[in-house]
Scaffold this motif. Sequence first.
Motif, PDB file in Angstrom:
ATOM      1  N   VAL A  71       0.874  -1.836   0.115  1.00  0.00           N
ATOM      2  CA  VAL A  71      -0.133   0.173   0.231  1.00  0.00           C
ATOM      3  C   VAL A  71       1.156   1.379  -0.181  1.00  0.00           C
ATOM      4  O   VAL A  71       0.239   2.444  -0.665  1.00  0.00           O
ATOM      5  CB  VAL A  71      -0.932  -0.165   1.310  1.00  0.00           C
ATOM      6  CG1 VAL A  71      -1.775   1.443   1.884  1.00  0.00           C
ATOM      7  CG2 VAL A  71      -1.859  -1.242   1.178  1.00  0.00           C
ATOM      8  N   GLY A  72       1.990   0.907   0.298  1.00  0.00           N
ATOM      9  CA  GLY A  72       2.428   2.485   0.310  1.00  0.00           C
ATOM     10  C   GLY A  72       2.482   2.858   2.276  1.00  0.00           C
ATOM     11  O   GLY A  72       2.115   2.665   3.254  1.00  0.00           O
ATOM     12  N   ASP A  73       3.407   4.036   2.544  1.00  0.00           N
ATOM     13  CA  ASP A  73       3.328   4.306   3.590  1.00  0.00           C
ATOM     14  C   ASP A  73       3.396   5.652   3.229  1.00  0.00           C
ATOM     15  O   ASP A  73       4.078   6.744   4.458  1.00  0.00           O
ATOM     16  CB  ASP A  73       4.578   3.901   4.491  1.00  0.00           C
ATOM     17  CG  ASP A  73       4.878   4.451   6.008  1.00  0.00           C
ATOM     18  OD1 ASP A  73       3.184   4.227   6.720  1.00  0.00           O
ATOM     19  OD2 ASP A  73       5.625   4.164   6.270  1.00  0.00           O
ATOM     20  N   ALA A  74       2.070   6.256   2.806  1.00  0.00           N
ATOM     21  CA  ALA A  74       1.594   7.482   2.704  1.00  0.00           C
ATOM     22  C   ALA A  74       0.157   7.628   3.849  1.00  0.00           C
ATOM     23  O   ALA A  74       0.480   9.217   3.922  1.00  0.00           O
ATOM     24  CB  ALA A  74       1.377   7.716   1.239  1.00  0.00           C
ATOM     25  N   GLY A  75       0.138   6.969   4.414  1.00  0.00           N
ATOM     26  CA  GLY A  75      -0.973   7.555   5.224  1.00  0.00           C
ATOM     27  C   GLY A  75      -2.694   7.471   4.732  1.00  0.00           C
ATOM     28  O   GLY A  75      -1.989   7.018   4.006  1.00  0.00           O
ATOM     29  N   PRO A  76      -3.222   7.924   5.689  1.00  0.00           N
ATOM     30  CA  PRO A  76      -4.652   7.875   5.805  1.00  0.00           C
ATOM     31  C   PRO A  76      -4.862   8.762   3.661  1.00  0.00           C
ATOM     32  O   PRO A  76      -4.483   9.594   3.278  1.00  0.00           O
ATOM     33  CB  PRO A  76      -5.357   8.801   6.250  1.00  0.00           C
ATOM     34  CG  PRO A  76      -4.409   9.213   7.065  1.00  0.00           C
ATOM     35  CD  PRO A  76      -3.127   8.986   7.130  1.00  0.00           C
ATOM     36  N   GLY A  77      -6.337   8.677   2.628  1.00  0.00           N
ATOM     37  CA  GLY A  77      -5.674   8.957   1.813  1.00  0.00           C
ATOM     38  C   GLY A  77      -6.550  11.025   2.120  1.00  0.00           C
ATOM     39  O   GLY A  77      -6.866  11.525   2.929  1.00  0.00           O
ATOM     40  N   GLY A  78      -6.138  11.143   0.785  1.00  0.00           N
ATOM     41  CA  GLY A  78      -6.782  12.832   0.459  1.00  0.00           C
ATOM     42  C   GLY A  78      -7.973  12.919   1.345  1.00  0.00           C
ATOM     43  O   GLY A  78      -8.480  13.745   2.507  1.00  0.00           O
ATOM     44  N   LYS A  79      -9.880  12.281   1.438  1.00  0.00           N
ATOM     45  CA  LYS A  79     -10.835  12.566   1.765  1.00  0.00           C
ATOM     46  C   LYS A  79     -10.549  12.257   3.083  1.00  0.00           C
ATOM     47  O   LYS A  79     -11.277  12.942   4.534  1.00  0.00           O
ATOM     48  CB  LYS A  79     -11.872  11.531   1.332  1.00  0.00           C
ATOM     49  CG  LYS A  79     -12.760  11.298   1.771  1.00  0.00           C
ATOM     50  CD  LYS A  79     -14.211  10.461   1.081  1.00  0.00           C
ATOM     51  CE  LYS A  79     -15.182  11.057   1.587  1.00  0.00           C
ATOM     52  NZ  LYS A  79     -16.289   9.472   0.657  1.00  0.00           N
ATOM     53  N   THR A  80     -10.299  10.985   3.872  1.00  0.00           N
ATOM     54  CA  THR A  80      -9.781  10.479   5.215  1.00  0.00           C
ATOM     55  C   THR A  80      -9.074  11.352   6.061  1.00  0.00           C
ATOM     56  O   THR A  80      -9.946  11.951   7.298  1.00  0.00           O
ATOM     57  CB  THR A  80      -9.333   9.157   5.484  1.00  0.00           C
ATOM     58  OG1 THR A  80      -9.436   8.311   4.277  1.00  0.00           O
ATOM     59  CG2 THR A  80      -8.874   8.618   6.994  1.00  0.00           C
ATOM     60  N   ARG A  81      -8.480  12.554   5.593  1.00  0.00           N
ATOM     61  CA  ARG A  81      -7.450  13.225   6.215  1.00  0.00           C
ATOM     62  C   ARG A  81      -8.520  14.835   6.220  1.00  0.00           C
ATOM     63  O   ARG A  81      -8.025  15.129   7.164  1.00  0.00           O
ATOM     64  CB  ARG A  81      -6.056  14.078   5.298  1.00  0.00           C
ATOM     65  CG  ARG A  81      -5.100  12.290   5.081  1.00  0.00           C
ATOM     66  CD  ARG A  81      -3.844  13.528   5.023  1.00  0.00           C
ATOM     67  NE  ARG A  81      -3.726  13.908   3.517  1.00  0.00           N
ATOM     68  CZ  ARG A  81      -3.665  13.152   2.846  1.00  0.00           C
ATOM     69  NH1 ARG A  81      -3.618  11.860   3.165  1.00  0.00           N
ATOM     70  NH2 ARG A  81      -3.730  13.815   1.370  1.00  0.00           N
ATOM     71  N   VAL A  82      -9.121  14.940   4.973  1.00  0.00           N
ATOM     72  CA  VAL A  82     -10.086  15.811   4.952  1.00  0.00           C
ATOM     73  C   VAL A  82     -11.333  15.567   6.157  1.00  0.00           C
ATOM     74  O   VAL A  82     -11.456  16.498   7.801  1.00  0.00           O
ATOM     75  CB  VAL A  82     -10.878  16.653   4.203  1.00  0.00           C
ATOM     76  CG1 VAL A  82     -12.044  17.798   4.261  1.00  0.00           C
ATOM     77  CG2 VAL A  82      -9.956  16.626   3.000  1.00  0.00           C
ATOM     78  N   GLU A  83     -11.348  14.600   6.457  1.00  0.00           N
ATOM     79  CA  GLU A  83     -12.707  14.301   7.608  1.00  0.00           C
ATOM     80  C   GLU A  83     -12.382  14.065   9.483  1.00  0.00           C
ATOM     81  O   GLU A  83     -12.953  14.552   9.905  1.00  0.00           O
ATOM     82  CB  GLU A  83     -13.134  12.757   7.459  1.00  0.00           C
ATOM     83  CG  GLU A  83     -14.235  12.512   5.676  1.00  0.00           C
ATOM     84  CD  GLU A  83     -14.708  11.461   5.154  1.00  0.00           C
ATOM     85  OE1 GLU A  83     -14.937  11.692   4.798  1.00  0.00           O
ATOM     86  OE2 GLU A  83     -14.055  10.537   6.993  1.00  0.00           O
ATOM     87  N   LYS A  84     -10.756  14.235   9.241  1.00  0.00           N
ATOM     88  CA  LYS A  84      -9.708  14.029  10.247  1.00  0.00           C
ATOM     89  C   LYS A  84      -9.736  15.056  11.423  1.00  0.00           C
ATOM     90  O   LYS A  84      -9.927  15.966  11.971  1.00  0.00           O
ATOM     91  CB  LYS A  84      -8.780  13.175  10.378  1.00  0.00           C
ATOM     92  CG  LYS A  84      -8.689  12.787  11.377  1.00  0.00           C
ATOM     93  CD  LYS A  84      -7.204  11.607  11.262  1.00  0.00           C
ATOM     94  CE  LYS A  84      -6.970  11.669  13.150  1.00  0.00           C
ATOM     95  NZ  LYS A  84      -5.829  10.047  13.087  1.00  0.00           N
ATOM     96  N   TYR A  85      -9.090  15.417   9.763  1.00  0.00           N
ATOM     97  CA  TYR A  85      -8.944  17.484  10.421  1.00  0.00           C
ATOM     98  C   TYR A  85      -9.032  18.630   9.410  1.00  0.00           C
ATOM     99  O   TYR A  85      -9.185  19.619  10.543  1.00  0.00           O
ATOM    100  CB  TYR A  85      -6.905  16.966   9.615  1.00  0.00           C
ATOM    101  CG  TYR A  85      -5.814  16.070  10.426  1.00  0.00           C
ATOM    102  CD1 TYR A  85      -5.611  14.872   9.396  1.00  0.00           C
ATOM    103  CD2 TYR A  85      -5.626  16.012  11.382  1.00  0.00           C
ATOM    104  CE1 TYR A  85      -5.004  14.096   9.814  1.00  0.00           C
ATOM    105  CE2 TYR A  85      -5.484  14.973  12.024  1.00  0.00           C
ATOM    106  CZ  TYR A  85      -4.700  13.995  10.868  1.00  0.00           C
ATOM    107  OH  TYR A  85      -3.963  12.869  11.982  1.00  0.00           O
ATOM    108  N   GLY A  86     -10.497  18.630   8.830  1.00  0.00           N
ATOM    109  CA  GLY A  86     -10.721  19.196   8.303  1.00  0.00           C
ATOM    110  C   GLY A  86     -10.053  19.755   7.128  1.00  0.00           C
ATOM    111  O   GLY A  86      -8.835  19.398   6.965  1.00  0.00           O
ATOM    112  N   GLU A  87     -10.452  20.566   6.540  1.00  0.00           N
ATOM    113  CA  GLU A  87      -9.782  20.685   4.747  1.00  0.00           C
ATOM    114  C   GLU A  87      -8.216  21.576   5.256  1.00  0.00           C
ATOM    115  O   GLU A  87      -7.411  21.666   4.669  1.00  0.00           O
ATOM    116  CB  GLU A  87     -10.572  21.579   3.838  1.00  0.00           C
ATOM    117  CG  GLU A  87     -10.598  21.642   2.536  1.00  0.00           C
ATOM    118  CD  GLU A  87     -11.909  21.630   1.563  1.00  0.00           C
ATOM    119  OE1 GLU A  87     -12.396  21.426   1.608  1.00  0.00           O
ATOM    120  OE2 GLU A  87     -11.048  22.826   1.198  1.00  0.00           O
ATOM    121  N   VAL A  88      -8.123  22.846   5.779  1.00  0.00           N
ATOM    122  CA  VAL A  88      -7.748  23.644   5.570  1.00  0.00           C
ATOM    123  C   VAL A  88      -6.133  22.263   6.629  1.00  0.00           C
ATOM    124  O   VAL A  88      -5.246  22.950   5.892  1.00  0.00           O
ATOM    125  CB  VAL A  88      -7.819  24.516   7.300  1.00  0.00           C
ATOM    126  CG1 VAL A  88      -6.290  25.262   6.777  1.00  0.00           C
ATOM    127  CG2 VAL A  88      -8.267  25.601   6.023  1.00  0.00           C
TER     128      VAL A  88
END
Length: 96
Positions: A71-88
Amino acid sequence: MESKKVDKNNEGKLLAQLQTIASSLEKLALLRQLDAFYSTDDRKRLVAEYRALRQADAIAFDGIEVARKEVGDAGPGGKTRVEKYGEVEARRRDHQ
């Protein structure tokens, strides 16, 4: 004057070696204390359980490593990051 520097240097090395020896002696003392708390059969059972747990842990870790390579070690995908941290915050983390 130089002999004092050498002595201080040797003193530090000697103290480090003594600390290593003391640590080893403490471990040996703890192992000897096991005789007072566990029977031989109990110790054998506990060691076998410990080894089985270590083996299961190694197998699980190997599975994680295989998945990480796939999978790679890139961390969560963009959508997951937005849901978790907010868009900014997600955008800021993308550009670090």
